[in-house]
Design a protein around this motif. Sequence first.
Motif, PDB file in Angstrom:
ATOM      1  N   ASN C  56       0.580  -1.212  -0.008  1.00 48.21           N
ATOM      2  CA  ASN C  56       0.198   0.227  -0.338  1.00 48.21           C
ATOM      3  C   ASN C  56       0.966   1.202  -0.183  1.00 48.21           C
ATOM      4  O   ASN C  56       2.105   1.247   1.052  1.00 48.21           O
ATOM      5  N   GLY C  57       0.558   2.444  -1.292  1.00 42.49           N
ATOM      6  CA  GLY C  57       1.474   2.991  -0.919  1.00 42.49           C
ATOM      7  C   GLY C  57       3.005   2.886  -1.642  1.00 42.49           C
ATOM      8  O   GLY C  57       3.399   4.260  -1.811  1.00 42.49           O
ATOM      9  N   SER C  58       2.840   2.479  -2.742  1.00 36.29           N
ATOM     10  CA  SER C  58       3.790   1.753  -3.035  1.00 36.29           C
ATOM     11  C   SER C  58       4.284   3.073  -4.430  1.00 36.29           C
ATOM     12  O   SER C  58       5.182   3.127  -4.302  1.00 36.29           O
ATOM     13  N   GLY C  59       3.414   3.499  -5.105  1.00 34.55           N
ATOM     14  CA  GLY C  59       2.943   4.354  -6.235  1.00 34.55           C
ATOM     15  C   GLY C  59       1.742   3.511  -7.418  1.00 34.55           C
ATOM     16  O   GLY C  59       2.174   4.304  -8.094  1.00 34.55           O
ATOM     17  N   LYS C  60       1.425   2.098  -7.143  1.00 34.46           N
ATOM     18  CA  LYS C  60       0.940   1.992  -8.459  1.00 34.46           C
ATOM     19  C   LYS C  60      -0.296   2.776  -8.990  1.00 34.46           C
ATOM     20  O   LYS C  60       0.238   2.762 -10.318  1.00 34.46           O
ATOM     21  N   THR C  61      -0.915   3.217  -8.100  1.00 32.18           N
ATOM     22  CA  THR C  61      -1.998   3.716  -8.093  1.00 32.18           C
ATOM     23  C   THR C  61      -1.153   5.232  -9.498  1.00 32.18           C
ATOM     24  O   THR C  61      -2.358   5.922 -10.512  1.00 32.18           O
ATOM     25  N   THR C  62      -0.125   6.120  -8.824  1.00 31.21           N
ATOM     26  CA  THR C  62      -0.125   7.274  -9.153  1.00 31.21           C
ATOM     27  C   THR C  62       0.710   6.930 -10.600  1.00 31.21           C
ATOM     28  O   THR C  62       0.329   7.573 -11.096  1.00 31.21           O
ATOM     29  N   LEU C  63       1.225   4.909 -10.654  1.00 35.01           N
ATOM     30  CA  LEU C  63       1.510   4.836 -12.041  1.00 35.01           C
ATOM     31  C   LEU C  63       0.637   5.108 -12.729  1.00 35.01           C
ATOM     32  O   LEU C  63       0.627   5.063 -13.956  1.00 35.01           O
TER      33      LEU C  63
HETATM   34  N1  LIG Z   1      -3.345  13.321  -3.489  1.00 34.20           N
HETATM   35  C1  LIG Z   1      -2.307  13.440  -3.220  1.00 34.20           C
HETATM   36  N2  LIG Z   1      -2.018  14.248  -2.362  1.00 34.20           N
HETATM   37  C2  LIG Z   1      -0.435  13.302  -1.691  1.00 34.20           C
HETATM   38  N3  LIG Z   1       0.514  12.090  -1.518  1.00 34.20           N
HETATM   39  C3  LIG Z   1      -0.219  11.703  -2.616  1.00 34.20           C
HETATM   40  C4  LIG Z   1      -1.427  11.801  -3.359  1.00 34.20           C
HETATM   41  N4  LIG Z   1      -2.064  10.808  -3.876  1.00 34.20           N
HETATM   42  C5  LIG Z   1      -1.017   9.491  -3.778  1.00 34.20           C
HETATM   43  N5  LIG Z   1      -0.209  10.628  -2.854  1.00 34.20           N
HETATM   44  C6  LIG Z   1       1.291   9.739  -1.900  1.00 34.20           C
HETATM   45  O1  LIG Z   1       2.034   9.059  -3.235  1.00 34.20           O
HETATM   46  C7  LIG Z   1       2.354   7.842  -2.559  1.00 34.20           C
HETATM   47  C8  LIG Z   1       1.498   6.829  -3.698  1.00 34.20           C
HETATM   48  O2  LIG Z   1       0.338   6.730  -3.724  1.00 34.20           O
HETATM   49  P1  LIG Z   1      -0.045   5.546  -4.808  1.00 34.20           P
HETATM   50  O3  LIG Z   1      -1.670   5.381  -3.824  1.00 34.20           O
HETATM   51  O4  LIG Z   1      -0.031   5.083  -5.715  1.00 34.20           O
HETATM   52  O5  LIG Z   1      -0.472   4.075  -3.411  1.00 34.20           O
HETATM   53  P2  LIG Z   1      -0.536   2.394  -3.937  1.00 34.20           P
HETATM   54  O6  LIG Z   1       0.217   2.092  -4.700  1.00 34.20           O
HETATM   55  O7  LIG Z   1      -1.862   2.957  -5.263  1.00 34.20           O
HETATM   56  O8  LIG Z   1      -1.233   2.243  -2.926  1.00 34.20           O
HETATM   57  P3  LIG Z   1      -2.406   0.604  -2.820  1.00 34.20           P
HETATM   58  O9  LIG Z   1      -1.734  -0.409  -2.748  1.00 34.20           O
HETATM   59  O10 LIG Z   1      -2.775   1.328  -0.752  1.00 34.20           O
HETATM   60  O11 LIG Z   1      -4.090   1.802  -3.539  1.00 34.20           O
HETATM   61  C9  LIG Z   1       1.674   7.268  -1.193  1.00 34.20           C
HETATM   62  O12 LIG Z   1       2.879   7.501  -0.310  1.00 34.20           O
HETATM   63  C10 LIG Z   1       0.634   8.708  -1.494  1.00 34.20           C
HETATM   64  O13 LIG Z   1       0.211   8.736  -0.077  1.00 34.20           O
END
Ligand SMILES: Nc1ncnc2c1ncn2[C@@H]1O[C@H](COP(=O)(O)OP(=O)(O)OP(=O)(O)O)[C@@H](O)[C@H]1O
Lengths: 286, 292, 331
Positions: C56-63
């Motif tokens: 969780n929070g590793s950056g998958k959604t961001t990517l």
């Molecule tokens: N809008 C935002 N503002 C600030 N920080 C953000 C924002 N969106 C994501 N982050 C940060 O960027 C990092 C990556 O988040 P991301 O949502 O990509 O994680 P994830 O891998 O999709 O996690 P999960 O498995 O929980 O969905 C996290 O540290 C999160 O706190």
Amino acid sequence: MNAVAIEAPTLGSGWSLWRRQIAGILRLEIKKNFLSKRALPMYLLAAIPVVIMMMLALFDRGMRRGVRTNFAEAMIVFSNLHEGLILRTVIFFGCAWIFMNLFRGEVVDKSLHYYFLSAVKREVLVVGKYLSGLIASCTLFLLTTAGALFFLYLPRGVQANLDYIFNGPGWAQITDYLGITILACVGYGALFMVIGLFFRNPIIPALFVYGWEWLNFLLPPMLKKISIIHYLHSLVPVPVNEGPLAIIGEPTPQWIAITGMLIVTAIVLFLASMRIRRMEIHYGGE
Amino acid sequence: MAVYQHTYQHYAGVTTPLWSRFLILPRYAFQGVFQSKLFTGLFAICFAPLLVMTILIYFKHNTTALAAFGLSVSDIGFNINGFFFRVFTNIQTGFGFLLTVIVGPVLISRDLSNNALPLYLCRPLTRTDYVIGKMSVIGFLLSLITWVPLLLLFFFEAYLEGASWWWENLFIARAVLVVSWAHIILLALLATALSAWLKWRIAASGALFAVFTIPTPISIMVNEMFSTNLGTLIHPSFVLNLLMDKLFRLESGMLPDWMVPPTWSLWASLIVLALICVGLLSLKVRAYEVVK
Amino acid sequence: MEAVINIPISQTAKESVTAEQMIVFEDVSKFYGEILGVNRVNLQIAPGITSLVGPNGSGKTTLMNLMTGLIQPTRGRVKVLDYSANDPEIFFRKVGYCSQFDSFPAGHTGYEFVYSYLRVHGYAKNDADRMTARAIERVGLTEAAKRKVAGYSKGMRQRIRLAQSIAHQPSVIVLDEPLNGLDPMARAEAIRLFRELADEGLHLIISSHILHEVNKMSDRVIFIKEGYIKAEGEVQGVRNELEEHPLQIVVRCDQPSFLATKLFAEPHIVEVHIHDDRKGLFVKTRNTDKFYDLLNRVVVTSDLNIETVATVDNDLNAVYHYLIGARQEGE
Ligand SMILES: Nc1ncnc2c1ncn2[C@@H]1O[C@H](COP(=O)(O)OP(=O)(O)OP(=O)(O)O)[C@@H](O)[C@H]1O
Ligand SMILES: [Mg+2]
């Protein structure tokens, strides 16, 4: 390589595509925002002037200035109602609600990304959304104006009215009032769309505009020109007395008022497109 | 699993009494509210008029202090009376409105947009507790700047003036209490009801403003056109102001006499508005909604 | 920064794929103010199912949001099949994204929801109707399609969003945790659907936490942790690259403490746990060859009786464990 088993129908490009896309946006927006329960307060607001004029037409009792029998008096009452209630209150708040919600509403509902993930240029999206707001507000407030006018004329009886409308100044008055309503929606709509897009908390600028528009009669002629009510005010067929304190500026000719309003709208749509082009999806902030 | 191996024990200690359970909501709300510098600043400013009031009352009765500025009591052009208290009550409730506009809309909006209502309501907290808890946020804040300090100042003045002033002006204390509570209850209900219906908190602020601005032209126009005073009743701000005049035993200056409806109808209109808010709340504050 | 382990997916496959058929990240970074989203990502993704794995929070959604233009990179460039998300009119004919937001425009039925956005794409009524019906059928929601989305269960909402993202027949489909909330049957169905789409030559980028399903369906995995790509490539390939990373071995024997004392002396041993029943131990080593040498020597020179020696399997779970360091729960 075979990309997709069943090829998707082709979409084409250019104006014909954009027209279809805008139609699609209108369809979605109108259904979602204006044919649903959440639009109810807006309908109630829009109905108030009509109800007031209806009461005036139907109940003679206690009427202070004999509006039922004295048409000139009724016309003055109506012009006050049109400016004070329809333009400055109903259309102002109605447009504020409709146009600030176009994008903000989607952010609050967390549904804007569905648009951003559609094969639509963001510029087309802005135009489509603006048009949907315009169609809804114009329809609604034209009905308000027309309804109020209907009850203004009603007590005079059919014959007198036909005479007044077709052989007198009636027709011009009706078209003027309806035209002003459309212009008001165009103007306030553009203004509130920009406020909604550029301010995190649009209440403060909106309240500022509200005060500015109400105090317009006090402003020196130069400043008057930067307000929407001024242009609308210079178009009304039956002048409204602004009271003893008013500073009289010379009214702006009709064609300037109209073209000015359209140019402003174009600029606003351009600004909105710029803004939307760079917009990212973050729903967390609210 | 054998019984003797069960190590889990549920909480068996004391819990807070049920009647006070709702206080948890304001307690957490205040933490959030005072984190905002803007709000804390505004809240501090709310006490400025009270300070002015204290100074005015003090000088009015302290000839030696006045003499230090080369003034005598007759130089002071005001009396401490119903009008004096009405003006300040008006200022304080005005500030109360501003505070409500800032604090109120987040109250329920946030819980709704984050789907938090089920979380509250799955605990030993009823819907009524929840709403009262949320309303009490506004209740506490507004009490602190309205009736509490105003009554203290009333006692201060009474102490300086003596018993006869006290008995003659007791109506002022009553007016302060009634007016403050009318404002508090109405604003709290409006703020919670609007924030329950508008997920976007800014829209909720706007709606709260709208409730106090849209009716102005409507009620005046209705009154003018129908030469009636019923139009006044649809405007909560007119109604509250007229009631304030009545309670402080003053002439109404805001509206011409013929636009002032009888007192009972003023109260009735406030009660109707409050009931509408309660209705709106009970429709919306639910753990879930059935979608058809 | 640790080196990215970059394993070419079967060499031949990659060479036959041109840039027009790849998803390319060029030195992409995204910062949310001070917070790191992802950092210095370089990726080339070929058709097939690519899984994005990370805590969780590793950056998958961001990517994924970067890939689809919902957010703009702070630095670097993203191209999907040589298109940029800055030209949505072309881009989103090719790309469908089922995001993690479990929210819908107000007041629609499932059918209308999918249909309406097809109309926004510009499809005519008949085409949109046909495509909607097909997409909804593919996710198995035909029966509930006429009901309001607001009344859907979690799994139904997940499915209708999936339908919406594939309805316009894109060639790249990005899915953020698409198996969330699906029941076992629906999961199997969905995985079958993904496989089917991938076999048609589509790109599927899927993020997921359920490793054995990722293991089952993916052609490739991308491991991501704290915003950095830790490894990418085929599951097996990644595992092989990890030779010098600690490997877990379970040894069942009669004198585990004795063996442990021998093992502790060696520098390549990372961790030793003696089993609760004192009939075995768990070893983590960086050098398997040296470990087996040592084990042989101990057996020969002492009276240690060994029952079994087993490595924990070469599956994704193990890889995940090594790369990410976090223990998968409930697996
Ligand atoms: N809008 C935002 N503002 C600030 N920080 C953000 C924002 N969106 C994501 N982050 C940060 O960027 C990092 C990556 O988040 P991301 O949502 O990509 O994680 P994830 O891998 O999709 O996690 P999960 O498995 O929980 O969905 C996290 O540290 C999160 O706190
Ligand atoms: Mg995620």
